[in-house]
Design an enzyme around this catalytic site. Structure first.
Site, PDB file in Angstrom:
ATOM      1  N   GLU A  56       0.793  -1.228   0.000  1.00 48.96           N
ATOM      2  CA  GLU A  56       0.000   0.000   0.000  1.00 48.96           C
ATOM      3  C   GLU A  56       0.824   1.277   0.000  1.00 48.96           C
ATOM      4  OE1 GLU A  56      -0.193  -2.435   2.178  1.00 48.96           O
ATOM      5  OE2 GLU A  56      -2.221  -2.787   2.920  1.00 48.96           O
ATOM      6  N   ASP A 111      -1.882  -5.206   3.590  1.00 53.00           N
ATOM      7  CA  ASP A 111      -2.065  -5.448   5.023  1.00 53.00           C
ATOM      8  C   ASP A 111      -2.993  -6.637   5.295  1.00 53.00           C
ATOM      9  OD1 ASP A 111      -0.400  -3.381   5.698  1.00 53.00           O
ATOM     10  OD2 ASP A 111      -1.994  -1.923   6.052  1.00 53.00           O
ATOM     11  N   ASP A 121      -5.769  -7.542   6.700  1.00 50.11           N
ATOM     12  CA  ASP A 121      -7.116  -7.300   7.212  1.00 50.11           C
ATOM     13  C   ASP A 121      -8.055  -7.041   6.046  1.00 50.11           C
ATOM     14  OD1 ASP A 121      -6.423  -4.756   6.363  1.00 50.11           O
ATOM     15  OD2 ASP A 121      -6.370  -3.866   8.357  1.00 50.11           O
ATOM     16  N   TYR A 163       1.515  -5.572  13.269  1.00 49.00           N
ATOM     17  CA  TYR A 163       0.434  -4.827  12.632  1.00 49.00           C
ATOM     18  C   TYR A 163      -0.443  -4.157  13.683  1.00 49.00           C
ATOM     19  CZ  TYR A 163      -3.176  -3.674   9.233  1.00 49.00           C
ATOM     20  OH  TYR A 163      -4.063  -3.002   8.433  1.00 49.00           O
ATOM     21  N   ARG A 202      -3.517  -2.720  13.554  1.00 46.06           N
ATOM     22  CA  ARG A 202      -4.991  -2.761  13.546  1.00 46.06           C
ATOM     23  C   ARG A 202      -5.418  -4.183  13.893  1.00 46.06           C
ATOM     24  NH1 ARG A 202      -3.683   0.515   9.105  1.00 46.06           N
ATOM     25  NH2 ARG A 202      -4.246   2.708   9.464  1.00 46.06           N
ATOM     26  N   HIS A 209      -4.597 -13.349  14.558  1.00 46.94           N
ATOM     27  CA  HIS A 209      -3.748 -12.179  14.563  1.00 46.94           C
ATOM     28  C   HIS A 209      -3.042 -12.064  15.907  1.00 46.94           C
ATOM     29  CE1 HIS A 209      -6.135  -9.915  11.209  1.00 46.94           C
ATOM     30  NE2 HIS A 209      -5.688 -11.089  10.827  1.00 46.94           N
TER      31      HIS A 209
END
Length: 581
Positions: free
Chosen positions: A24, A97, A99, A326, A328, A372
């Site tokens: 990204e 990412d 998610d 990560y 989030r 996660h």
């Protein structure tokens, strides 16, 4: 759509180029590019490349809610560059990412490239939760395919948000003021602040009098201690605080007269050992809350600093490396390899008594993705002090929090000796018996407190300046049952009950999470949106709804009750989560 599972079907490229890796952000591209070397072209999409155009609904309600996507502004140049690289590549690695948003960015890119550009290419999905050489190498060796359930979940959220926004916002334009807007989740957050303001306005303060004494040992008047009124004639006061509160000045005057003429004797001494457990490592929500309490960071500032730590920092002459996992996430899990490394570090630095067995934390969120990890440092050996000079001020402060919370989460309990002493006061003019209570706590083993103690939420604005997370002991002079003590000082103060506090940013995020509203990727946006729209304003560290915010909230509650209902919104979040499972 592009087939993410397709394998190479065409003949080998006669002029093979480098395999393409899609991420990204440019910062993430630089870090991964250094790990992978010159055999790969690592290209950043610079966020979402496609989305629902801002003009019009772009959702066909009559045709199974089919969305119409278009390229985001500025994405055409990036897409052209990616097409050039893809043309000569055999394999495309989607390294966005881990998610919903990352999965959607990857899918939208494949859709934008189209079947022709992807013909004969192998598309591989690679997922890693930290940007370190070992994690990237492992992800590329264990590649998979796009998770279309996550893609569909992201699309469903985006479409629902568009339906709500484009249905409700025009109504606000016509009835309240042009240019206003409403959102599926943000409007509920606004309602919470408005409802709290109404509670404050409707609150009727109740008078009470607080009685506080200072007593001294008869044998040595220099040994003094504080005690509060606990019971009158054996009848206890507030169960939560342990204090007996007097209703009015008349009662207070009678009580003071009695206590000034009373004799005091210790009737009970209770000593017990108490233990405190460390808190779990950070989730997105708890990190934002703690950064707000300790650092006075708003949620967006916290996430900006965390993004930089995750995407990679140049440490001296070596390759850039991601310093945290990560950011989030709603999971409190730690990888077993990380726990082992943390355990060794604790034993070497603090001693064997500070590490027992590995601690396992289970998140309270029923929608958490346990696969996660929590937010942690990628290596416990990179202590905050050792890398401080390579970080910005915000990154340094946030990394210090993350590292300490991670280490403390695996340390042993703190141990204190707690003492509770009851003193009977008798012989006053009214003949009433009063029980005073003194408490003390002495920390005898720090355990996790040697590294980190979670800050507490302040109740009122005046509390915001007080020290949070103090682990100082409140010692109590030695006292024995049956011994007499003397009154040294007596205070009786008029006070009034206080209304509920306005929401601080930390409190609002926690309330949203507890009610199942929003997700790790949205908390920062929810808060910043209602503030940016001037629906709320800050008074100190607290949110106060503006008159505009109150008008908008009241209108939406009246005419769109489902959208403004916390239970309905939480239920919708749960249904959307089910799509991704």
């Amino acid at each position: 759509m592009a087939n993410a599972k397709s394998k190479t079907t065409a003949a080998a490229n006669p002029m093979p180029g480098k395999d393409v890796v899609i991420v990204e952000s440019p910062a993430k591209a630089r870090t991964i590019g250094r790990f992978l070397g010159s055999d790969y072209d690592v290209i950043a999409t610079k966020g979402h490349m496609r989305g629902l155009a801002s003009k019009g609904m772009n959702v066909d309600i009559e045709n199974d809610f089919e969305p119409t996507y278009s390229l985001e502004r500025g994405s055409g140049v990036v897409l052209t560059e990616i097409k050039k690289k893809v043309r000569r590549a055999d394999i495309i690695y989607l390294a966005t990412d881990p998610d919903r948003e990352g999965e959607a960015i990857a899918w939208h890119l494949l859709e934008a490239l189209g079947p022709k550009a992807l013909a004969g290419k192998e598309v591989r999905r690679v997922v890693f939760h930290e940007i370190t050489r070992s994690a990237v190498d492992e992800a590329f060796a264990d590649h998979g395919v796009l998770d279309m359930d996550l893609v569909m979940a992201q699309q469903a959220r985006r479409i629902l948000d568009r339906l709500v926004g484009y249905t409700v916002s025009p109504v606000l334009w016509r009835t309240v003021r042009r240019g206003l807007s409403a959102g599926r989740v943000q409007s509920v957050a606004l309602r919470l602040t408005v409802d709290r303001e109404r509670e404050i306005e409707a609150f009727n303060p109740v008078e009470y009098w607080s009685v506080l004494t200072r007593l001294a040992k008869s044998a040595d008047s220099s040994l003094k201690f504080r005690a509060t009124l606990h019971a009158i004639d054996g009848k206890g006061g507030d169960a939560k605080s342990g204090r007996y509160l007097v209703n009015n000045q008349e009662e207070s005057a009678k009580l003071v007269a009695d206590l000034e003429a009373s004799a005091y004797q210790v009737t009970k001494v209770v000593k017990r050992e108490t233990k405190s457990r460390p808190t779990a490592p950070f989730t997105t929500s708890s990190l934002q809350q703690e950064a707000a309490r300790r650092l006075r960071f708003n949620a967006e500032r916290t996430m900006r600093a965390a993004q930089g730590l995750y995407e990679g920092i140049q440490l001296g002459s070596g390759d850039p490396v991601g310093l945290i996992t990560y950011m989030r996430t709603d999971s409190t899990n730690l990888a077993t390899t990380a726990v082992a490394e943390i355990g060794d570090f604790i034993k070497n630095k603090y001693g064997a008594d500070y590490f027992g067995r590995p601690r396992v934390y289970r998140t309270r969120s029923k929608n958490a993705q346990e696969a996660h990890e929590a937010i942690r440092a990628t290596s416990v050996m990179r202590t905050p002090e050792s890398i401080a000079t390579h970080l910005s001020s915000d990154q340094r402060s946030l990394y210090d929090l993350i590292w300490k919370r991670m280490v403390a989460s695996q340390m042993t309990d703190s141990v204190s000796d707690a003492t509770t002493v009851d003193i009977e006061a008798t012989g006053g003019p009214s003949g009433t018996s009063y029980t005073l209570r003194a408490t003390g706590s002495v920390l005898k083993f720090q355990g996790f407190r040697a590294v980190y103690v979670e800050a507490r939420d302040t109740i009122t604005e005046s509390d915001d300046s007080e020290e949070n997370g103090s682990d100082t002991s409140r010692s109590l002079v030695p006292l024995d049952e049956g011994e007499t003590v003397n009154l040294d000082e007596l205070k009786s103060e008029q006070k009034f009950t206080r209304p509920p506090a306005r929401y601080s940013e930390a409190m609002l995020i926690r309330t949203l999470e507890e009610n199942g509203i929003g997700r790790p990727s949205t908390f920062a946006g929810i808060v910043s949106t209602i503030e940016r729209r001037v629906y709320v304003e800050r008074e100190g560290t607290r949110f106060k709804p503006t008159m505009l915010g109150i008008v908008v909230s009241d209108y939406l509650v009246q005419w769109f009750p489902d959208i403004m209902d916390t239970g309905f919104t939480a239920s919708m979040e749960e249904k959307l989560d089910e799509v991704s499972r």
